[in-house]
Design a protein around this motif. Structure first.
Motif, PDB file in Angstrom:
ATOM      1  N   ARG A  74       0.836  -1.193   0.000  1.00  0.00           N
ATOM      2  CA  ARG A  74       0.000   0.000   0.000  1.00  0.00           C
ATOM      3  C   ARG A  74       0.880   1.256   0.000  1.00  0.00           C
ATOM      4  O   ARG A  74       1.753   1.417   0.831  1.00  0.00           O
ATOM      5  CB  ARG A  74      -0.912   0.018   1.229  1.00  0.00           C
ATOM      6  CG  ARG A  74      -1.995  -1.049   1.190  1.00  0.00           C
ATOM      7  CD  ARG A  74      -3.277  -0.467   0.664  1.00  0.00           C
ATOM      8  NE  ARG A  74      -4.339  -1.478   0.581  1.00  0.00           N
ATOM      9  CZ  ARG A  74      -4.906  -1.845  -0.556  1.00  0.00           C
ATOM     10  NH1 ARG A  74      -4.507  -1.322  -1.685  1.00  0.00           N
ATOM     11  NH2 ARG A  74      -5.886  -2.735  -0.545  1.00  0.00           N
ATOM     12  N   ALA A  75       0.565   2.190  -0.898  1.00  0.00           N
ATOM     13  CA  ALA A  75       1.307   3.446  -0.946  1.00  0.00           C
ATOM     14  C   ALA A  75       0.809   4.382   0.151  1.00  0.00           C
ATOM     15  O   ALA A  75      -0.351   4.309   0.544  1.00  0.00           O
ATOM     16  CB  ALA A  75       1.103   4.103  -2.312  1.00  0.00           C
ATOM     17  N   PRO A  76       1.671   5.274   0.627  1.00  0.00           N
ATOM     18  CA  PRO A  76       1.265   6.130   1.729  1.00  0.00           C
ATOM     19  C   PRO A  76       0.134   7.106   1.403  1.00  0.00           C
ATOM     20  O   PRO A  76      -0.512   7.621   2.283  1.00  0.00           O
ATOM     21  CB  PRO A  76       2.528   6.901   2.113  1.00  0.00           C
ATOM     22  CG  PRO A  76       3.601   6.443   1.219  1.00  0.00           C
ATOM     23  CD  PRO A  76       3.086   5.405   0.311  1.00  0.00           C
ATOM     24  N   TRP A  77      -0.110   7.355   0.091  1.00  0.00           N
ATOM     25  CA  TRP A  77      -1.164   8.295  -0.233  1.00  0.00           C
ATOM     26  C   TRP A  77      -2.521   7.625  -0.441  1.00  0.00           C
ATOM     27  O   TRP A  77      -3.504   8.296  -0.680  1.00  0.00           O
ATOM     28  CB  TRP A  77      -0.807   9.113  -1.482  1.00  0.00           C
ATOM     29  CG  TRP A  77      -0.454   8.242  -2.656  1.00  0.00           C
ATOM     30  CD1 TRP A  77      -1.298   7.586  -3.499  1.00  0.00           C
ATOM     31  CD2 TRP A  77       0.860   7.910  -3.089  1.00  0.00           C
ATOM     32  NE1 TRP A  77      -0.619   6.888  -4.448  1.00  0.00           N
ATOM     33  CE2 TRP A  77       0.728   7.060  -4.212  1.00  0.00           C
ATOM     34  CE3 TRP A  77       2.146   8.253  -2.666  1.00  0.00           C
ATOM     35  CZ2 TRP A  77       1.821   6.542  -4.885  1.00  0.00           C
ATOM     36  CZ3 TRP A  77       3.226   7.733  -3.345  1.00  0.00           C
ATOM     37  CH2 TRP A  77       3.060   6.881  -4.443  1.00  0.00           C
ATOM     38  N   GLU A  78      -2.559   6.299  -0.311  1.00  0.00           N
ATOM     39  CA  GLU A  78      -3.858   5.628  -0.431  1.00  0.00           C
ATOM     40  C   GLU A  78      -4.678   5.893   0.815  1.00  0.00           C
ATOM     41  O   GLU A  78      -4.138   5.998   1.913  1.00  0.00           O
ATOM     42  CB  GLU A  78      -3.643   4.121  -0.641  1.00  0.00           C
ATOM     43  CG  GLU A  78      -3.104   3.811  -2.024  1.00  0.00           C
ATOM     44  CD  GLU A  78      -2.864   2.324  -2.244  1.00  0.00           C
ATOM     45  OE1 GLU A  78      -3.733   1.523  -1.846  1.00  0.00           O
ATOM     46  OE2 GLU A  78      -1.803   1.970  -2.779  1.00  0.00           O
TER      47      GLU A  78
END
Lengths: 188, 22, 598
Positions: free
Chosen positions: A88-92
């Protein structure tokens, strides 16, 4: 002094305080994830392929649970959780990530309890409480884990707190009585 | 999200500390 | 330039006398008060159970006794100086009084005072008739027409003067106008000549001495006074209300502000924070933070610190006030884990025992830690459980072979006070329920019992024994009845450099969010009378028959509640934690519901 390495695209602040170091680490992490992102039109919407992968691993675990293969089930769920953390990317969207993680952790707790891994279960339960999940089932499991670990004083604190938030919960009441009995024995 | 990740990663360390304490 | 100086030494003795009295009278009063109250405190300590205190002295190491003796010597030296000053001061006062009495110039000035009562030779409370009859008698004696012929001219004029004075005296007491004058100006003829002067002999202000005087004043006002004032001011500014250095307080606050919830709170963490205290740096500027940390750990693990042993004792003595300061700050930040661990750290330092599941047993003297942890089959962790076995078995569990040592250990173990909750409620003085927006306080009825005593349920204590006085005074100040309980006796702490009696800290936590809601309340008054009772759980067979509730003393703890009751009706849950600062084990931790009703 702020130093920038244009090859790795990373910042560095030598001899920085704890807080500044953490900020720099976060910026670097964000930079690395942005650089690695292939889709130029990324959004906070959770990525489909990550969701699919995580779901597959998790459902694998559930299947193994139904087949009574507890140790394998735990392994699969662990993998699913690790995948969620890594992919998971931090901006999700945070709300989605949190819910996904909490859901999987709840199942991990039950698997740990069933296999007698009480300390693991306790740490997961602590995590769930710290991240805002204060439902009665968390208190029930935490009390149970603490009692199994012979921490009767802490178990009492947990079950009393659980009861103050849900006074009519029958399971909590039973646990409270059982814990009181064990405490009396513990204190002679 | 990063805070959540840090809290998650602390689990292993907490397990060690508590095991030693108890 | 027209001022008169004190040539005849008339005024300066009074000035010096006044200054001395202003200093001596309060100082002497303070000293006498301390003597009296000090005796009272000793009496209090003697009244309560003293076996723990005596044993503590017995087991204390030679270094600790030396450390205490040194501190006592320092204190008594200062007291001796103070006493010396008081004695010297009063001696000077006596000399001055005698000097004033024998000084002719002063006596002459005094005789100029007009006292009608002495002139008429009557007492100050005479009636009008007595005054008139005295006047008539004296006027007959001194009237110029009635004087005998064979008096010399000087004698005559003296008699005439006396007659005038007597007449004036009579008028001063009877005639309206004269009496007014006398009352206003002290003399029936009206205002007399008054002189203003400087209460210093002339030689001090004249010529060479004057430069010295001026220099003296400059030194006093410009140098000495500012120096002392600034020193006092910076000392006051550098300490917080709780008695710790502002730098230490700001360090603790910073640690708490940046505290991450994922961090596990351990004794090591608190000791690490303590080792950054400014007080330590000021006490031992040559030692560093890591040394302080090591020394504190040495104390907890009962390790001798070699050459730094005295330094370690100094740090340990100071850590008491630092931990209370930290506790206060932690409760202000509403952090329960740190608050609890601060108190546990104090326990660990006082008993020189690390925080572990076996602390209750390891705090006892003569215990062989190895045989305790590796030995017995049953995992015994509490004093209560220990006393379910007979003495010989206990000796085996604790690894004590010597019987005298075992008996001493058992005496101490059974004298450690444990709190048992009998009743707990939120009380509003004068009301039967807690009404919305009222000011409740928490009223606890506890039993101080020994781990050796057989357990009995709180319902075996009848309600009548738990009732409070319902008189007007108790309504006005519900906390006054607490002061009737005796002070706590001396703690068994042979590894702590000072004699201490400690206290219990009461924390109140809101169950909804699990955070502390107010600063801790310190309890230092409870009766330990129950600890003398012989109610051994190993020998009491029939609880119903052997238990007599009236033999037991019920203690009262009242905890003020910092906020008013909520405005809505309902049930609100609070967790009350009462922790001892001295021993592992005697703590209370329970949930209390506040039922807010109309």
């Amino acid at each position: 002094t702020l130093q920038y390495d244009s090859n790795s695209k990373l910042l560095d602040v030598p001899d920085a305080s704890e807080d500044v170091e953490m900020n720099v680490k976060q910026i670097n992490k964000l930079t690395q994830d942005l650089v690695a992102e292939s889709n130029p039109n990324f959004t906070p919407q959770p990525r489909e392929d990550s969701t699919a992968m995580i779901k597959k691993l998790f459902e694998n675990g559930l299947k193994q649970l139904q087949q009574q293969k507890m140790a394998d089930a735990l392994k699969s769920v662990n993998l699913a959780v690790e995948m969620a953390q890594r992919k998971r990317a931090p901006w999700e969207a945070f709300a989605v990530q949190l819910q996904e993680l909490q859901f999987m952790m709840k199942n991990r707790v039950d698997l740990c309890l069933v296999q007698g891994k009480f300390m693991d279960a306790l740490q997961d339960l602590d995590f769930l409480q710290n991240t805002g999940l204060t439902t009665s089932d968390v208190f029930i499991r935490k009390t149970d884990a603490l009692m199994k670990l012979k921490q009767y004083d802490q178990a009492r604190a947990e079950v009393e707190r659980g009861l103050s938030l849900d006074p009519t919960n029958a399971k909590l009441r039973v646990l409270h009585m059982e814990n009181t009995r064990r405490l009396a024995e513990y204190n002679g | 999200n990063q805070a959540l990740k840090r809290r998650f990663q602390a689990i292993l360390l907490r397990k060690e500390v508590f095991s030693e304490q108890w | 330039q027209s001022y008169d100086y004190d040539e005849g030494s008339e005024t300066w003795p009074f000035f010096v006398l006044a200054v001395l009295c202003v200093v001596l009278v309060p100082l002497t009063a303070m000293q006498l008060w301390e003597l009296v109250s000090g005796g009272q405190k000793d009496q209090d300590l003697k009244d309560q159970l003293n076996v723990l205190g005596k044993m503590s002295e017995q087991y204390a190491s030679s270094e600790i006794l030396e450390f205490r003796a040194k501190n006592l010597a320092k204190k008594s030296k200062w007291l001796a100086k103070r006493n010396l000053f008081i004695i010297a001061g009063w001696t000077v006062v006596a000399y001055l009084v005698q000097y004033i009495g024998s000084n002719d110039a002063i006596q002459d000035a005094a005789t100029l005072l007009f006292d009608p009562y002495t002139l008429l030779d009557i007492s100050t409370s005479s009636t009008d008739r007595e005054i008139r009859s005295a006047y008539r008698k004296l006027s007959v004696k001194f009237h110029p027409d009635k004087l005998t012929k064979d008096l010399s001219p000087e004698q005559r004029s003296v008699a005439e003067e006396q007659f005038v004075l007597i007449t004036k005296a009579y008028k001063a007491l009877t005639d309206e106008v004269t009496r007014e004058n006398f009352l206003k100006y002290g003399h029936p003829d009206g205002p007399q000549a008054t002189s203003h002067g400087i209460a210093l002999p002339k030689f001090l202000v004249d010529s060479s001495a004057s430069t010295l005087m001026v220099l003296g004043y400059i030194a006093l006002l410009g140098v000495i006074l500012p120096y002392f004032v600034s020193r006092w001011w910076s000392k006051t500014q550098s300490m917080t209300k709780k008695g710790i250095h502002v730098k230490s307080a700001s360090y603790f606050s910073d640690r708490l502000f940046n505290f991450k919830p994922s961090q596990v709170v351990t004794l090591d963490l608190i000791v690490n924070w303590l080792s950054h205290a400014e007080e330590f740096k000021l006490m031992f500027p040559e030692l560093g933070q890591e040394t302080f940390e090591t020394l504190l750990h040495d104390q907890v693990n009962r390790k001798h610190s070699g050459t730094l042993e005295t330094a370690k004792l100094g740090l340990v003595a100071k850590s008491h006030v630092l931990l209370f300061g930290l506790l206060d700050i932690a409760t202000t930040f509403r952090n329960l884990e740190i608050s609890n661990m601060a108190i546990d750290t104090l326990k660990a330092i006082v008993q020189a025992t690390p925080v572990s599941p076996y602390s209750q047993l390891l705090q006892l003297p003569n215990v062989n830690a190895k045989s305790l942890l590796e030995g017995s089959v049953d995992d015994i962790r509490t004093l209560g459980k220990l006393f379910t076995y007979d003495d010989a078995k206990i000796g085996k569990i604790l690894g004590i072979d010597d019987n005298t040592k075992l008996q001493e250990t058992l005496t101490i173990a059974s004298a450690i006070p444990h709190l048992k909750l009998i009743r707990a409620e939120f009380k509003v003085p004068g009301e039967s329920v807690v009404t919305p927006q009222s000011t409740p306080h928490i009223s606890l009825k506890v039993l101080v019992r020994s781990a050796k005593h057989k357990f009995f349920g709180p319902n075996l204590i009848p309600d009548e024994m738990c009732q409070d006085e319902q008189d007007f005074d108790s309504l006005r100040d519900p906390f006054a009845s607490i002061l009737e309980q005796p002070r706590l006796p001396q703690t068994f702490a042979p590894h702590f450099p000072g004699k201490r009696s400690g206290c219990w800290c009461a924390l109140v936590v809101l169950q909804k969010d699990g955070k502390v809601i107010q600063t801790p309340m310190l309890i230092d008054r409870l009766s330990f009378a129950n600890l003398n009772k012989d109610f051994d759980k190993r020998t009491v067979k029939d609880l119903e028959k052997d238990f007599k509730p009236e033999d037991w003393v019920i203690g009262t703890i009242k905890i003020p509640f910092s906020q008013p009751a909520p405005a809505e009706k309902g049930d609100f849950f609070f967790r009350v934690i009462v922790k001892s600062t001295e021993y592992f084990g005697p703590d209370l931790d329970f949930t209390l519901a506040m039922a807010v009703r109309e």
